[in-house]
Design a protein around this motif. Sequence first.
Motif, PDB file in Angstrom:
ATOM      1  N   SER A   1       8.589   3.782  -9.568  1.00 41.18           N
ATOM      2  CA  SER A   1       9.375   3.472  -8.617  1.00 41.18           C
ATOM      3  C   SER A   1      10.756   2.837  -9.006  1.00 41.18           C
ATOM      4  O   SER A   1      11.835   3.182  -8.262  1.00 41.18           O
ATOM      5  CB  SER A   1       8.761   2.322  -7.847  1.00 41.18           C
TER       6      SER A   1
ATOM      7  N   GLN B   1       7.775   4.167  -1.230  1.00 40.73           N
ATOM      8  CA  GLN B   1       6.181   3.841  -1.574  1.00 40.73           C
ATOM      9  C   GLN B   1       5.609   2.940  -0.463  1.00 40.73           C
ATOM     10  O   GLN B   1       4.520   3.470   0.102  1.00 40.73           O
ATOM     11  CB  GLN B   1       5.841   3.114  -2.902  1.00 40.73           C
TER      12      GLN B   1
ATOM     13  N   ASP C   1       7.793   8.713  -3.221  1.00 38.36           N
ATOM     14  CA  ASP C   1       7.310   7.899  -3.958  1.00 38.36           C
ATOM     15  C   ASP C   1       5.881   7.640  -3.511  1.00 38.36           C
ATOM     16  O   ASP C   1       5.607   7.003  -2.583  1.00 38.36           O
ATOM     17  CB  ASP C   1       7.833   6.463  -3.929  1.00 38.36           C
ATOM     18  N   GLU C   2       4.774   8.272  -4.143  1.00 37.22           N
ATOM     19  CA  GLU C   2       3.374   8.361  -4.031  1.00 37.22           C
ATOM     20  C   GLU C   2       3.174   8.643  -2.328  1.00 37.22           C
ATOM     21  O   GLU C   2       2.392   8.058  -1.832  1.00 37.22           O
ATOM     22  CB  GLU C   2       2.887   6.895  -4.326  1.00 37.22           C
TER      23      GLU C   2
HETATM   24 MG    MG Z   1       5.343   2.661  -7.872  1.00 35.06          MG
END
Ligand code: MG
Lengths: 270, 256
Positions: free
Chosen positions: B44, B77, B157-158
């Motif tokens: 991240s 995220q 992010d994810e």
């Molecule tokens: Mg992360």
Amino acid sequence: MFQYDFMQHAFIAGTLIAMMCGVIGVFIIARSLSFIAHTLSHIGFAGAAFSAYAGIDPLLGLLLFTIAGAVGVGQLGVRMYRRDASISVILSLALGLGILFLSLGNIQGNYSRTLLFGSVVGIDMQDIWQIVLITVLVLVVLAVGYRWLKFDSFDQVGAQSAGLPIRLISIGFLLLMAAATSVTVQIVGALLVFALMTVPAAAARFYTQSIFGMILISTLIAVLSVWFGLIAGYYTNAPISFFIVFFNAISYFFGMFFHRVRERRRVLAP
Amino acid sequence: MLRQLQIHQLQVRFNGEQILNDLSFKVAPGELFAIIGPNGAGKSTLLKSILGLIHPQQGDVSILGDHRKVIVGYVPQSRVIDDETPISASDFVSLGQISGFLPWLSRKEKKALNEIMQFTDTKRLANKPIGTLSGGERQRVFLAQALVRKPDLLLLDESTANLDPEAQIQMMELVKNAAKEWGVTALFICHDLQMVGTYADHVLLLSRQGYKTGHPEDILHDRKLMTTVFHGSSSENGTMHHVPTESELPLAGFPQ
Ligand SMILES: [Mg+2]
Ligand SMILES: Nc1ncnc2c1ncn2[C@@H]1O[C@H](COP(=O)(O)OP(=O)(O)O)[C@@H](O)[C@H]1O
């Protein structure tokens, strides 16, 4: 009723202020700044009391104090100030200062009451022009900054991700709140600014899921509440503030009921 | 269109702790570039450095575009959606339309909004409050909000974390199509190695000890490398986690 100048003035001033409060309130609610609005109006009270003591134009003192308050609150941090205990301290300090100035200046009880609970009888043309100026200024800034403010208010993470200057937006909005509070305090009084700035917007959320819709409904509720207050106040001689708050509270609870019913229907629907 | 994204000797420290150490790699235009690695590796942090939300201690990120300024779309995220603010999905997507100054949307903007919502399959959610949507639906709405700005570079992010397999595939297909149709270059952080194997053109494997870039098959099939990096996650009869030393993990730059 409209044969009286003071009623005409009250309607013009009240309508403009209600529109401004209705619009700005949507962002106050979305940004969870209700308590800050409440605090700013008390800082405004101190400012108005100071003006009376120092013998300057009330609006000047109001603006001076609320803007200083907004900058101070902004310094406390973009996020933390919402729940911070220091806000309560500032609120009580402002109230105390207001009382001090009122007593130092030997201000009549009448004027103190006006500052706290508002008054519509004393509005002259000069006040109207001040109100027009500030209302238009606030609404224009809100319109120009609408997209940024909207993004930051409803999705701060997204706004930051998109590269918006969230600190600037935050401070800018507090300054707008200061200006809006300053004119509103003069009409509805320090204690009820809060009601006009947050209740219509809070109620509007029950009626629509669109941001623009919230702004329209919030403005509508705020304006109708002021009209209702002025008319009912005129015919009954009871305080206008009561009717304004009453109308807003009804809109809020009716909205809550409406929302519940609709939710239930949606859950039950196949 | 993005012409090139280059990370050059990037170093990021937090409170004296080295998170990213001398990281260099390139991303080609239009590719899907996966970033994998254990929790806390700095994935991240890397995306935030590319965005400019974090200022690296050393090194630089250069993002070159064709002619106009490169627009970066980012889906972070963690995003807490306040259920108390029940704004509709279409309004939420439209928040991303920040290029204009009028309070209302122009006809062109309305068309763009409609097109993106069609593309991300969020059209039928348009009037639903965002708080009532499922995880997969929310992620598609977030993606739509990032895409509505017509980004050249997309950072995810994810975005597929906590989604069921079907929703994961749907999400990745959207990213793939965005790359194909609009030439978007996408960097995505992902823990599902199967997804990475299927969709990524290149992979960056990141850990505190080092990093490696390459084709998915080269990285993912390197058993020794993968177990060294992800050692902590394989439960081996409760022994202490082995912390690999620098020499155990082959440090490598960008393979030309
Ligand atoms: Mg992360
Ligand atoms: N703003 C920050 N301040 C201090 N430490 C941070 C900050 N952001 C991340 N870290 C630390 O950097 C490390 C890497 O974090 P992160 O990039 O979020 O990892 P990943 O996304 O790979 O799981 C973590 O140990 C985290 O605690």
